[in-house]
Enzyme design. Structure first.
Site, PDB file in Angstrom:
ATOM      1  N   HIS A  93      -4.057   5.540   0.454  1.00  0.00           N
ATOM      2  CA  HIS A  93      -4.999   4.775   1.289  1.00  0.00           C
ATOM      3  C   HIS A  93      -4.794   3.300   0.991  1.00  0.00           C
ATOM      4  O   HIS A  93      -4.721   2.903  -0.175  1.00  0.00           O
ATOM      5  CB  HIS A  93      -6.426   5.211   0.962  1.00  0.00           C
ATOM      6  CG  HIS A  93      -7.497   4.315   1.506  1.00  0.00           C
ATOM      7  ND1 HIS A  93      -7.572   3.970   2.838  1.00  0.00           N
ATOM      8  CD2 HIS A  93      -8.534   3.690   0.901  1.00  0.00           C
ATOM      9  CE1 HIS A  93      -8.623   3.172   3.019  1.00  0.00           C
ATOM     10  NE2 HIS A  93      -9.213   2.970   1.848  1.00  0.00           N
ATOM     11  N   HIS A  95      -5.767  -0.950   2.291  1.00  0.00           N
ATOM     12  CA  HIS A  95      -6.493  -1.894   3.126  1.00  0.00           C
ATOM     13  C   HIS A  95      -5.434  -2.844   3.685  1.00  0.00           C
ATOM     14  O   HIS A  95      -5.266  -3.958   3.187  1.00  0.00           O
ATOM     15  CB  HIS A  95      -7.550  -2.660   2.324  1.00  0.00           C
ATOM     16  CG  HIS A  95      -8.674  -1.805   1.830  1.00  0.00           C
ATOM     17  ND1 HIS A  95      -9.786  -2.318   1.222  1.00  0.00           N
ATOM     18  CD2 HIS A  95      -8.861  -0.451   1.882  1.00  0.00           C
ATOM     19  CE1 HIS A  95     -10.619  -1.324   0.920  1.00  0.00           C
ATOM     20  NE2 HIS A  95     -10.069  -0.186   1.305  1.00  0.00           N
ATOM     21  N   TYR A 120      10.376   6.279  14.362  1.00  0.00           N
ATOM     22  CA  TYR A 120       9.995   6.765  13.032  1.00  0.00           C
ATOM     23  C   TYR A 120       8.495   6.931  12.860  1.00  0.00           C
ATOM     24  O   TYR A 120       8.037   7.801  12.131  1.00  0.00           O
ATOM     25  CB  TYR A 120      10.621   5.889  11.937  1.00  0.00           C
ATOM     26  CG  TYR A 120      12.026   6.327  11.675  1.00  0.00           C
ATOM     27  CD1 TYR A 120      13.074   5.844  12.458  1.00  0.00           C
ATOM     28  CD2 TYR A 120      12.308   7.280  10.716  1.00  0.00           C
ATOM     29  CE1 TYR A 120      14.366   6.287  12.264  1.00  0.00           C
ATOM     30  CE2 TYR A 120      13.605   7.723  10.511  1.00  0.00           C
ATOM     31  CZ  TYR A 120      14.632   7.228  11.280  1.00  0.00           C
ATOM     32  OH  TYR A 120      15.900   7.689  11.091  1.00  0.00           O
TER      33      TYR A 120
HETATM   34 ZN    ZN Z   1     -10.791   1.778   1.230  1.00  0.00          ZN
END
Ligand code: ZN
Length: 214
Positions: A93, A95, A120
């Site tokens: 994950h 940002h 891709y």
């Molecule tokens: Zn986050």
């Protein structure tokens, strides 16, 4: 791969993403399955630039924290992928700036977040689901991923960041980088009436590379 090698690889790939500005400060989290069915997870409050291999949170196959620091607060997101996708060996994950920017655009397709610009992204991500905004730490984020019943390997949390599962740590990192690069291209090309791949070209990719495309 030994557990020591896996710990080092997690930290190396995280640092590489941090060094290239893909997630800043103490944002982002990363996890990987161990051979015994457990998990290694980046601890809460840590920076991708300075993860310590010896302090990663380690869980056993039953989901109990065995040693290391306390895990990321966004653990429910990671668990949701592992619990619903048998093939998930790692979850990342970020940002990341451009995908967050694209999530705020008014004309984005919630069921297929990325426009079909390059092969891709389609091959590595399939369709990326745009999920709504959630307050940080809201367990409803994990519930939203569970609601997809394992059909998607990649989701985008609106105004927050992408979450991608892969068969191993390298595959998950490669795929999330493709997501961010494609969102960056989408932002660059926005307003230029750029030629995207045609529906036929997309279908040919999906067929040839056996992409999950539900
Ligand atoms: Zn986050």
């Amino acid at each position: 791969m030994t557990k020591t090698q896996l710990r080092e690889q997690i930290c190396l790939l995280a640092k590489s993403m941090f060094d290239r500005g893909l997630t800043g400060g103490s944002t982002g989290n990363i996890s990987a399955r161990t051979d015994d069915g457990g998990l290694l997870v980046s601890p809460t409050g840590t920076s991708f630039g300075r993860l310590d291999p010896a302090r990663l949170s380690r869980f056993d196959a039953a989901g109990q924290l065995i040693d290391g620091d306390q895990p990321t607060k966004e653990m429910p997101l990671h668990s949701a992928f592992y619990d619903t996708r048998a093939t998930a060996g790692a979850v990342v994950h970020l940002h990341s700036c451009h995908s967050v920017a694209w999530s705020m655009m008014p004309d984005v397709d919630e069921d297929n977040f990325l426009p079909p610009l390059t092969p891709y992204a389609i091959m590595k991500l399939g369709k990326v689901k745009l999920l709504p905004f959630f307050m940080p730490g809201d367990p409803a984020m994990g519930d939203a991923v569970r609601g997809l019943a394992g059909k998607r390997s990649a989701v985008m949390l609106a105004n927050h960041g992408p979450v991608v599962a892969g068969k191993d740590i390298e595959a998950a990192c490669n795929a999330i980088e493709e997501l961010e690069d494609t969102a960056r291209l989408a932002m660059l090309m926005r307003g230029y009436d750029a030629k995207a791949l045609s529906p036929e070209q997309v279908q040919n990719l999906v067929t040839k590379f056996e992409v999950e495309w539900d």
